[in-house]
Write an enzyme that holds these catalytic residues in place. Structure first.
Site, mmCIF file in Angstrom:
data_model
loop_
_atom_site.group_PDB
_atom_site.id
_atom_site.type_symbol
_atom_site.label_atom_id
_atom_site.label_comp_id
_atom_site.label_asym_id
_atom_site.label_seq_id
_atom_site.Cartn_x
_atom_site.Cartn_y
_atom_site.Cartn_z
ATOM 1 N N ARG A 219 1.744 4.777 5.661
ATOM 2 C CA ARG A 219 0.915 4.795 5.531
ATOM 3 C C ARG A 219 0.860 3.312 4.671
ATOM 4 O O ARG A 219 1.453 3.105 3.890
ATOM 5 C CB ARG A 219 -0.817 5.203 5.499
ATOM 6 C CG ARG A 219 -0.486 6.496 4.628
ATOM 7 C CD ARG A 219 -0.047 6.231 3.422
ATOM 8 N NE ARG A 219 -1.238 5.136 2.789
ATOM 9 C CZ ARG A 219 -1.518 4.412 2.415
ATOM 10 N NH1 ARG A 219 -0.363 4.478 0.481
ATOM 11 N NH2 ARG A 219 -2.028 4.053 1.783
ATOM 12 N N GLY A 220 -0.428 2.448 4.858
ATOM 13 C CA GLY A 220 -1.141 1.103 3.508
ATOM 14 C C GLY A 220 -0.095 -0.436 5.215
ATOM 15 O O GLY A 220 0.680 0.256 5.546
ATOM 16 N N GLN B 31 -6.383 9.577 -0.580
ATOM 17 C CA GLN B 31 -5.000 8.800 -0.801
ATOM 18 C C GLN B 31 -4.917 8.561 -2.502
ATOM 19 O O GLN B 31 -3.754 8.366 -3.161
ATOM 20 C CB GLN B 31 -4.746 7.293 -0.017
ATOM 21 C CG GLN B 31 -4.611 7.461 1.168
ATOM 22 C CD GLN B 31 -5.739 7.401 1.885
ATOM 23 O OE1 GLN B 31 -6.865 7.490 1.567
ATOM 24 N NE2 GLN B 31 -5.874 6.837 3.072
ATOM 25 N N ASP C 190 -6.730 -5.207 4.135
ATOM 26 C CA ASP C 190 -5.988 -4.159 5.033
ATOM 27 C C ASP C 190 -6.130 -5.627 6.027
ATOM 28 O O ASP C 190 -4.361 -5.857 7.028
ATOM 29 C CB ASP C 190 -6.255 -3.195 5.453
ATOM 30 C CG ASP C 190 -6.011 -2.191 5.308
ATOM 31 O OD1 ASP C 190 -6.488 -1.378 4.252
ATOM 32 O OD2 ASP C 190 -4.591 -1.642 5.936
ATOM 33 N N LYS D 223 -10.121 0.121 2.282
ATOM 34 C CA LYS D 223 -10.483 1.506 3.019
ATOM 35 C C LYS D 223 -11.481 1.379 3.160
ATOM 36 O O LYS D 223 -12.321 1.011 1.403
ATOM 37 C CB LYS D 223 -9.637 2.287 1.479
ATOM 38 C CG LYS D 223 -9.630 3.840 1.591
ATOM 39 C CD LYS D 223 -9.829 3.712 3.268
ATOM 40 C CE LYS D 223 -8.291 3.457 3.578
ATOM 41 N NZ LYS D 223 -8.123 4.522 5.442
HETATM 42 O O1 MRU Z 1 -5.237 3.977 5.253
HETATM 43 P P1 MRU Z 1 -4.526 3.902 4.764
HETATM 44 O O2 MRU Z 1 -3.904 4.971 4.054
HETATM 45 O O3 MRU Z 1 -3.764 2.809 5.636
HETATM 46 O O4 MRU Z 1 -5.365 1.893 3.714
HETATM 47 C C1 MRU Z 1 -4.515 1.572 2.580
HETATM 48 C C2 MRU Z 1 -5.639 0.894 2.338
HETATM 49 O O5 MRU Z 1 -6.311 0.892 2.714
HETATM 50 C C3 MRU Z 1 -4.782 -0.127 1.152
HETATM 51 O O6 MRU Z 1 -5.702 -0.586 0.182
HETATM 52 C C4 MRU Z 1 -4.629 -1.149 1.899
HETATM 53 O O7 MRU Z 1 -3.143 -1.046 3.281
HETATM 54 C C5 MRU Z 1 -3.713 -1.764 0.720
HETATM 55 S S1 MRU Z 1 -1.910 -1.296 0.994
HETATM 56 C C6 MRU Z 1 -0.788 -2.837 -0.756
#
Ligand code: MRU
Length: 363
Positions: A53-54, A201, A242, A253
């Protein structure tokens, strides 16, 4: 990042070019376990079920997913279909769409017989570029941390949300890159780590990687940030993103928006680390236009963790049958963002500045 004394990345391509190896992030911080993904189907599942994820990491892993597709059928139709399907694994982070569109551009322009090699090279290039981008974000964010360190005694207190760290990227992280680089320079940094319900997370990933790097940090319940800001205990907020729109609205997030509001009310600068592949110039109004992923209510009604006997288990925290909603992201309007830390420099969250960043006038 050095983990247990060894340099490590959350993703690496198998030397035989027949699989990609990823850390199964569902098991952290309790187990450090690599999964081997050898088919586009396995890549799809790993992204959808959040083994990886990320935003930057899912883009890079998906790129290898398309390279795996090329191994079984590299025809135009098969590549296009596979890319469209991989894109549907998660809707919000635009890096997934960006990486797959770039893979299609690079492969479809090549003779079918050469596509497997070209696709692997293109996926490698996306992964290596991510490392360079995140390192540069750290360089451009470092002066913000240095400036606070110069004007106060004691550590620079930085609040972050979710995991925009090493684990969310191929290396360095985005929000964590200035933190790691400040720490490496000997600047005393302390990070307030939002736990980040519902999937936690912050607690399971950010706290783990900051500990690996030896960065001082404190885990807090999501609701604590505003209180800490009112008491002057937060110098800076740095979060990831994102998708960012042409006018600078930031999707990240769920819960990011509330932190930005609290930061605004308390005069705490709120920065967003943004690799340019996360910028979506085709959208303007983030609230109206960015697709927000709805995830399973079970992530809200249940918690996962380690039992006293070391086993990993899930427990219910709500009455059976409780209705729960689980929007996974929210949008922070550009007006609440002090600046976007990009690999090209610090930029205002504003349409003209973002246009100029992507299309600088000829000299
Ligand atoms: O749902 P996730 O864990 O994929 O969400 C991740 C985030 O919101 C991060 O802040 C974002 O992807 C930036 S990662 C460098």
């Amino acid at each position: 990042m050095i983990v247990n004394g060894e340099p490590l990345r959350p993703l690496r391509a198998a030397p035989e070019r027949d699989a990609v190896l990823v850390i199964d992030q569902r098991r952290l911080p309790h187990r450090l376990h690599f999964e081997r993904l050898a088919t586009p189907q396995a890549v799809f599942t790993a992204i959808r079920e959040m083994w990886v994820r990320g935003a930057p990491l899912i883009g890079a892993v998906a790129a290898y997913g398309l390279a795996l597709q090329a191994r079984s059928d590299a025809g135009d139709e098969a590549l296009r279909r596979s890319a469209a399907w991989l894109k549907s694994a998660r809707p919000t982070a635009v890096n997934l769409m960006w990486a797959l569109d770039r893979m299609l551009r690079d492969t479809l322009n090549t003779a079918v017989a050469e596509r497997v090699g070209v696709a692997w090279q293109a996926a490698d290039a996306i992964a290596e570029e991510d490392v360079r981008i995140n390192h540069a974000i750290g360089q451009h964010g470092l002066p913000l941390v240095e400036a606070v360190a110069q004007r106060k005694a004691g550590p620079v207190n930085i609040l972050t949300h979710c995991n925009a760290g090493w684990l969310a990227t191929v290396d360095w992280g985005t929000a964590t890159s200035p933190i790691y680089q400040a720490h490496a320079q000997g600047i005393a940094v302390h990070v307030w780590v939002d736990e980040t319900r519902p999937r936690n997370q912050g607690a399971s990933l950010t706290a783990w990687e900051l500990a690996q790097a030896g960065v001082q940090h404190t885990l807090i319940a999501d609701n604590a940030g505003g209180h800490l800001m009112q008491r002057g205990q937060v110098d800076l907020c740095i979060v990831g993103c994102d998708r960012v729109t042409a006018r600078g609205d930031v999707c990240n997030k769920i819960g990011t928006y509330l932190k930005a509001l609290a930061a605004h009310d308390n005069g705490v600068p709120f920065y967003v680390a943004m690799p340019t592949p996360t910028l979506d110039l085709s959208l303007h109004d983030g609230l109206a236009e960015i697709p927000i992923e709805d995830r399973s209510p079970r992530e809200v009604t249940h918690l996962s963790g380690r039992a006293a006997d070391g086993s990993l288990l899930e427990v219910a925290i709500a009455p059976d049958g409780t209705a729960a909603a689980n929007p996974a992201f929210d949008v922070t309007p550009a007006r609440l963002v002090k600046g976007l830390i990009t690999e090209r420099g610090l930029v205002q969250a504003e349409a003209g500045a973002l246009q100029a960043l992507m299309h600088p006038p000829p000299r």
